[in-house]
Design a protein around this motif. Sequence first.
Motif, mmCIF file in Angstrom:
data_model
loop_
_atom_site.group_PDB
_atom_site.id
_atom_site.type_symbol
_atom_site.label_atom_id
_atom_site.label_comp_id
_atom_site.label_asym_id
_atom_site.label_seq_id
_atom_site.Cartn_x
_atom_site.Cartn_y
_atom_site.Cartn_z
ATOM 1 N N GLU A 21 2.257 -15.216 -1.170
ATOM 2 C CA GLU A 21 3.392 -16.134 -1.100
ATOM 3 C C GLU A 21 3.988 -16.392 -2.484
ATOM 4 O OE1 GLU A 21 4.105 -20.760 0.046
ATOM 5 O OE2 GLU A 21 2.884 -19.576 1.429
ATOM 6 N N GLN A 22 3.133 -16.545 -3.472
ATOM 7 C CA GLN A 22 3.601 -16.882 -4.814
ATOM 8 C C GLN A 22 4.226 -15.694 -5.542
ATOM 9 O OE1 GLN A 22 0.688 -18.856 -7.226
ATOM 10 N NE2 GLN A 22 1.988 -18.891 -9.031
ATOM 11 N N PHE A 23 3.598 -14.510 -5.454
ATOM 12 C CA PHE A 23 4.020 -13.372 -6.270
ATOM 13 C C PHE A 23 4.627 -12.202 -5.505
ATOM 14 C CE2 PHE A 23 0.455 -15.259 -8.742
ATOM 15 C CZ PHE A 23 1.187 -15.641 -9.863
ATOM 16 N N GLY A 24 4.430 -12.144 -4.203
ATOM 17 C CA GLY A 24 4.910 -10.999 -3.422
ATOM 18 C C GLY A 24 3.852 -9.911 -3.355
ATOM 19 N N LYS A 25 4.034 -8.960 -2.439
ATOM 20 C CA LYS A 25 2.978 -7.992 -2.146
ATOM 21 C C LYS A 25 2.743 -6.958 -3.228
ATOM 22 C CE LYS A 25 5.565 -4.604 0.586
ATOM 23 N NZ LYS A 25 5.198 -3.349 -0.015
ATOM 24 N N ASP A 26 3.710 -6.674 -4.078
ATOM 25 C CA ASP A 26 3.554 -5.610 -5.069
ATOM 26 C C ASP A 26 3.088 -6.092 -6.437
ATOM 27 O OD1 ASP A 26 4.303 -3.600 -3.270
ATOM 28 O OD2 ASP A 26 6.435 -4.012 -3.614
ATOM 29 N N HIS A 27 2.818 -7.359 -6.572
ATOM 30 C CA HIS A 27 2.378 -7.896 -7.860
ATOM 31 C C HIS A 27 0.908 -7.538 -8.101
ATOM 32 C CE1 HIS A 27 1.473 -10.806 -11.033
ATOM 33 N NE2 HIS A 27 2.783 -10.881 -11.220
ATOM 34 N N PRO A 28 0.530 -7.215 -9.338
ATOM 35 C CA PRO A 28 -0.867 -6.865 -9.627
ATOM 36 C C PRO A 28 -1.880 -7.937 -9.223
ATOM 37 C CG PRO A 28 0.523 -6.297 -11.493
ATOM 38 C CD PRO A 28 1.393 -7.045 -10.513
ATOM 39 N N ILE A 29 -1.534 -9.200 -9.353
ATOM 40 C CA ILE A 29 -2.452 -10.269 -8.955
ATOM 41 C C ILE A 29 -2.676 -10.234 -7.443
ATOM 42 C CG2 ILE A 29 -2.711 -12.787 -8.751
ATOM 43 C CD1 ILE A 29 -1.368 -12.985 -11.531
ATOM 44 N N THR A 30 -1.610 -9.986 -6.688
ATOM 45 C CA THR A 30 -1.723 -9.900 -5.234
ATOM 46 C C THR A 30 -2.534 -8.672 -4.834
ATOM 47 O OG1 THR A 30 0.450 -10.951 -5.073
ATOM 48 C CG2 THR A 30 -0.410 -9.928 -3.080
ATOM 49 N N GLU A 31 -2.332 -7.558 -5.527
ATOM 50 C CA GLU A 31 -3.100 -6.342 -5.229
ATOM 51 C C GLU A 31 -4.593 -6.584 -5.443
ATOM 52 O OE1 GLU A 31 -1.235 -3.499 -7.821
ATOM 53 O OE2 GLU A 31 0.284 -2.978 -6.326
#
Length: 121
Positions: A21-31
């Motif tokens: 929700e915060q960074f989107g699916k392609d952000h390294p933190i989300t990955e």
Amino acid sequence: MIEHVNPEFFKAFEHYKAMLEQFGKDHPITERAFLLTLHYTPEHIKKEMHQKAKELGLLPKPSGYLDNDTAVYAIEDIAKQLGISIEEAQAQLDNLLQIEQQLGIATGITLVDPNTVNKIQ
């Protein structure tokens, strides 16, 4: 039968949803959060996810099987299924494996020696 689920799975999943929700699916933190969630996902849930992905047409047909009946997929078939180039699929796979190594986890994504694959005739 009720299957045990490690409480770390629920923590990891909640963290993943928040990062998504915060960074989107392609952000390294989300990955990273996704891979941690996958690491803690119980095997019975992974099997259900795999079956659902097949039903929804998200996975290509297996390229072959290992001696233990584990399905394996060629990078070319995955790229075609996702509508991306082989190079892009390989880069994404390499990135996932690098993140796994950095985190010191295993999610079940593995590379296999093509010589160990029993090809589908």
